[in-house]
Design a protein around this motif. Structure first.
Motif, PDB file in Angstrom:
ATOM      1  N   LEU A   4      19.789 -25.773  -5.114  1.00 30.25           N
ATOM      2  CA  LEU A   4      21.020 -26.318  -5.679  1.00 30.25           C
ATOM      3  C   LEU A   4      21.558 -25.348  -6.724  1.00 30.25           C
ATOM      4  O   LEU A   4      20.838 -24.945  -7.640  1.00 30.25           O
ATOM      5  CB  LEU A   4      20.735 -27.679  -6.318  1.00 30.25           C
ATOM      6  N   GLY A   5      22.808 -24.952  -6.557  1.00 32.36           N
ATOM      7  CA  GLY A   5      23.477 -24.108  -7.538  1.00 32.36           C
ATOM      8  C   GLY A   5      24.593 -24.887  -8.197  1.00 32.36           C
ATOM      9  O   GLY A   5      25.336 -25.611  -7.520  1.00 32.36           O
ATOM     10  N   VAL A   6      24.711 -24.762  -9.519  1.00 29.35           N
ATOM     11  CA  VAL A   6      25.743 -25.483 -10.269  1.00 29.35           C
ATOM     12  C   VAL A   6      26.487 -24.494 -11.155  1.00 29.35           C
ATOM     13  O   VAL A   6      25.874 -23.788 -11.964  1.00 29.35           O
ATOM     14  CB  VAL A   6      25.137 -26.597 -11.146  1.00 29.35           C
ATOM     15  N   ASP A   7      27.798 -24.438 -10.990  1.00 36.10           N
ATOM     16  CA  ASP A   7      28.650 -23.590 -11.822  1.00 36.10           C
ATOM     17  C   ASP A   7      29.567 -24.488 -12.639  1.00 36.10           C
ATOM     18  O   ASP A   7      30.398 -25.208 -12.086  1.00 36.10           O
ATOM     19  CB  ASP A   7      29.489 -22.649 -10.946  1.00 36.10           C
ATOM     20  N   GLY A   8      29.391 -24.464 -13.966  1.00 44.98           N
ATOM     21  CA  GLY A   8      30.202 -25.308 -14.841  1.00 44.98           C
ATOM     22  C   GLY A   8      31.069 -24.467 -15.750  1.00 44.98           C
ATOM     23  O   GLY A   8      30.560 -23.651 -16.527  1.00 44.98           O
ATOM     24  N   GLY A   9      32.383 -24.653 -15.663  1.00 45.65           N
ATOM     25  CA  GLY A   9      33.311 -23.861 -16.466  1.00 45.65           C
ATOM     26  C   GLY A   9      34.174 -24.709 -17.372  1.00 45.65           C
ATOM     27  O   GLY A   9      33.920 -25.904 -17.568  1.00 45.65           O
ATOM     28  N   GLY A  10      35.218 -24.089 -17.898  1.00 49.59           N
ATOM     29  CA  GLY A  10      36.099 -24.776 -18.826  1.00 49.59           C
ATOM     30  C   GLY A  10      37.102 -25.688 -18.161  1.00 49.59           C
ATOM     31  O   GLY A  10      37.757 -26.497 -18.827  1.00 49.59           O
ATOM     32  N   THR A  11      37.233 -25.576 -16.833  1.00 55.79           N
ATOM     33  CA  THR A  11      38.191 -26.396 -16.102  1.00 55.79           C
ATOM     34  C   THR A  11      37.532 -27.286 -15.065  1.00 55.79           C
ATOM     35  O   THR A  11      37.909 -28.440 -14.889  1.00 55.79           O
ATOM     36  CB  THR A  11      39.237 -25.501 -15.397  1.00 55.79           C
ATOM     37  N   LYS A  12      36.517 -26.739 -14.369  1.00 54.51           N
ATOM     38  CA  LYS A  12      35.890 -27.511 -13.297  1.00 54.51           C
ATOM     39  C   LYS A  12      34.409 -27.177 -13.181  1.00 54.51           C
ATOM     40  O   LYS A  12      33.932 -26.167 -13.708  1.00 54.51           O
ATOM     41  CB  LYS A  12      36.587 -27.247 -11.956  1.00 54.51           C
ATOM     42  N   THR A  13      33.702 -28.041 -12.456  1.00 52.99           N
ATOM     43  CA  THR A  13      32.292 -27.838 -12.143  1.00 52.99           C
ATOM     44  C   THR A  13      32.133 -27.900 -10.634  1.00 52.99           C
ATOM     45  O   THR A  13      32.745 -28.744  -9.972  1.00 52.99           O
ATOM     46  CB  THR A  13      31.420 -28.920 -12.798  1.00 52.99           C
ATOM     47  N   GLN A  14      31.325 -27.000 -10.097  1.00 57.48           N
ATOM     48  CA  GLN A  14      31.096 -26.957  -8.654  1.00 57.48           C
ATOM     49  C   GLN A  14      29.598 -26.875  -8.397  1.00 57.48           C
ATOM     50  O   GLN A  14      28.882 -26.141  -9.074  1.00 57.48           O
ATOM     51  CB  GLN A  14      31.804 -25.745  -8.037  1.00 57.48           C
ATOM     52  N   PRO A 295      31.779 -18.262  -7.938  1.00 59.83           N
ATOM     53  CA  PRO A 295      30.592 -18.001  -8.768  1.00 59.83           C
ATOM     54  C   PRO A 295      29.401 -18.901  -8.478  1.00 59.83           C
ATOM     55  O   PRO A 295      28.254 -18.493  -8.682  1.00 59.83           O
ATOM     56  CB  PRO A 295      31.123 -18.226 -10.191  1.00 59.83           C
ATOM     57  N   VAL A 296      29.636 -20.122  -7.996  1.00 59.96           N
ATOM     58  CA  VAL A 296      28.522 -21.036  -7.730  1.00 59.96           C
ATOM     59  C   VAL A 296      27.541 -20.448  -6.718  1.00 59.96           C
ATOM     60  O   VAL A 296      26.343 -20.756  -6.745  1.00 59.96           O
ATOM     61  CB  VAL A 296      29.050 -22.409  -7.249  1.00 59.96           C
ATOM     62  N   TYR A 297      28.018 -19.568  -5.846  1.00 62.17           N
ATOM     63  CA  TYR A 297      27.121 -18.931  -4.880  1.00 62.17           C
ATOM     64  C   TYR A 297      26.178 -17.955  -5.575  1.00 62.17           C
ATOM     65  O   TYR A 297      25.062 -17.712  -5.109  1.00 62.17           O
ATOM     66  CB  TYR A 297      27.927 -18.243  -3.781  1.00 62.17           C
ATOM     67  N   GLY A 298      26.622 -17.394  -6.699  1.00 58.83           N
ATOM     68  CA  GLY A 298      25.729 -16.569  -7.501  1.00 58.83           C
ATOM     69  C   GLY A 298      24.596 -17.394  -8.076  1.00 58.83           C
ATOM     70  O   GLY A 298      23.453 -16.927  -8.184  1.00 58.83           O
ATOM     71  N   ALA A 299      24.899 -18.640  -8.448  1.00 60.19           N
ATOM     72  CA  ALA A 299      23.853 -19.538  -8.950  1.00 60.19           C
ATOM     73  C   ALA A 299      22.824 -19.821  -7.863  1.00 60.19           C
ATOM     74  O   ALA A 299      21.608 -19.834  -8.122  1.00 60.19           O
ATOM     75  CB  ALA A 299      24.479 -20.844  -9.446  1.00 60.19           C
ATOM     76  N   VAL A 300      23.286 -20.032  -6.639  1.00 59.81           N
ATOM     77  CA  VAL A 300      22.360 -20.270  -5.525  1.00 59.81           C
ATOM     78  C   VAL A 300      21.484 -19.044  -5.284  1.00 59.81           C
ATOM     79  O   VAL A 300      20.274 -19.157  -5.043  1.00 59.81           O
ATOM     80  CB  VAL A 300      23.143 -20.637  -4.249  1.00 59.81           C
ATOM     81  N   MET A 301      22.084 -17.853  -5.357  1.00 59.14           N
ATOM     82  CA  MET A 301      21.304 -16.628  -5.168  1.00 59.14           C
ATOM     83  C   MET A 301      20.222 -16.503  -6.235  1.00 59.14           C
ATOM     84  O   MET A 301      19.081 -16.121  -5.951  1.00 59.14           O
ATOM     85  CB  MET A 301      22.230 -15.415  -5.205  1.00 59.14           C
ATOM     86  N   LEU A 302      20.566 -16.833  -7.480  1.00 58.78           N
ATOM     87  CA  LEU A 302      19.573 -16.790  -8.556  1.00 58.78           C
ATOM     88  C   LEU A 302      18.459 -17.805  -8.315  1.00 58.78           C
ATOM     89  O   LEU A 302      17.283 -17.538  -8.602  1.00 58.78           O
ATOM     90  CB  LEU A 302      20.249 -17.065  -9.901  1.00 58.78           C
ATOM     91  N   ALA A 303      18.817 -18.973  -7.793  1.00 62.37           N
ATOM     92  CA  ALA A 303      17.803 -19.991  -7.486  1.00 62.37           C
ATOM     93  C   ALA A 303      16.833 -19.476  -6.433  1.00 62.37           C
ATOM     94  O   ALA A 303      15.609 -19.669  -6.537  1.00 62.37           O
ATOM     95  CB  ALA A 303      18.483 -21.275  -7.007  1.00 62.37           C
ATOM     96  N   MET A 304      17.359 -18.800  -5.423  1.00 65.18           N
ATOM     97  CA  MET A 304      16.496 -18.268  -4.364  1.00 65.18           C
ATOM     98  C   MET A 304      15.665 -17.099  -4.880  1.00 65.18           C
ATOM     99  O   MET A 304      14.513 -16.913  -4.464  1.00 65.18           O
ATOM    100  CB  MET A 304      17.351 -17.876  -3.163  1.00 65.18           C
TER     101      MET A 304
END
Length: 325
Positions: A4-14, A295-304
């Motif tokens: 699970l990758g989570v990207d949280g910013g100043g406008t939205k979260t994905q 950017p959320v895909y970068g979070a998934v890559m870091l998780a892997m």
């Protein structure tokens, strides 16, 4: 295994869920998750909403997730991490980590997770990592602390220059027509009266879209605003390069990864040309990388990465790109 990758910013979260082969199984979206802007309770609620939506669409439970990687705007200092980690610990995931959203952007564009990343969305930030694992951050705390880019800054600058042009303190600009229209007024005077009478000081970051349109139509003031923003981003990149001594490392081109809506989707030539010319005053051996994935895909890559899954040799990255939602 599921990640699970989570990207949280100043406008939205994905949030997105993938399996160990890199197949995207589900996605969730919600509101802002920068605790510096909306508070930690609000940020945590939005993070949970995005996660629950992603898991629901993937037909999975929280207990099915092998690793969660959070990439959050506002995760800048030790105190930020203390607050954020305390909140995230209340979620029922056994294995997880949190980084500033800059580092998920860097992972997205750099296979070995080194180089420079520039973030320009609602706000702005710059960071980098060298081959020795040293990480630095430049900016990310707003105008008072040296930042002069991002959607919020561009919008506020445009608003100021609209007023200055209206009062004949600056050259004429179509912004005196388009900004009032965008905000629902028929003139600068009507807008000004309303804002002053109601003590309004918040300018929507979405106003940056009007600046891009005006620049593309030939408006010089709008072009100057975007050029100034590009110059500031270039200075931020040079700051990271110098602080990490990236010029003194092996003679590969320095990767500079550009993430955030203004850089990934806007790509305005006046901003981009100013960014490049500023960098090239000091550095010639570099490469600009604009990821096609969010950017959320970068979070998934870091998780892997955390689970020692080689996404490059196994072509998982290719599958992630194919499955982008």
């Amino acid at each position: 295994m599921y990640f699970l990758g989570v990207d949280g910013g100043g406008t939205k979260t994905q949030a997105i869920v993938v399996n160990k082969e890199g197949v995207v199984l589900g996605e969730g979206k919600s509101g802002p998750a920068n605790h510096q802007l909306c508070g930690m309770d609000c940020a945590l609620s939005e993070i949970e909403t995005a996660i629950n939506s992603a898991l629901s669409s993937a037909h999975l439970e929280k207990s099915d997730i092998s690793f969660v990687q959070y990439g959050l705007a506002g995760a800048d200092r030790a105190e930020d991490f203390r607050i954020i980690r305390g909140a995230l610990e209340t979620l029922p995931f056994k294995k997880w980590d949190v980084v500033c959203d800059t580092l998920e952007g860097l992972r997205l564009g750099s296979d070995n997770h080194t180089g420079v990343v520039l973030v320009c969305g609602t706000g702005t930030n710059a960071a980098g990592r060298n081959i020795h694992g040293l990480e630095v951050q430049t900016g990310g705390f707003g105008y008072l602390y040296g930042d002069s880019s991002g959607g919020t800054h561009i919008s506020e600058d445009a608003f100021r220059r609209m007023i200055r042009s209206y009062e004949k303190r600056e050259q004429e600009t179509v912004l005196t027509k388009h900004i009032p229209e965008y905000l629902g007024f028929n003139s600068v005077e009507a807008l000004l009266d309303h804002y002053l009478d109601n003590n309004i000081s918040d300018i929507p970051a979405s106003l940056a879209e009007i600046v891009h349109q005006a620049a593309n139509s030939g408006d010089q003031v709008a072009r100057n605003i975007l050029s100034d923003s590009g110059h500031e981003l270039g200075l931020a990149a040079l700051s990271v390069i110098k602080r990490l001594n990236l010029q003194g490392q092996p003679k590969n081109k320095i990767p500079i990864v550009l993430v955030g809506s203004i850089l990934q989707k806007g790509r305005n030539p006046f901003l981009m040309n100013s960014l490049k010319s500023t960098i090239e005053k000091d550095v010639q051996h570099y490469e600009l990388i604009i990821p096609t994935l969010d950017p959320v895909y970068g979070a998934v890559m870091l998780a892997m990465d955390q689970c020692n899954i080689d996404i490059t040799s196994s072509k998982i990255e290719e599958k992630l790109r194919m499955g982008a939602i």
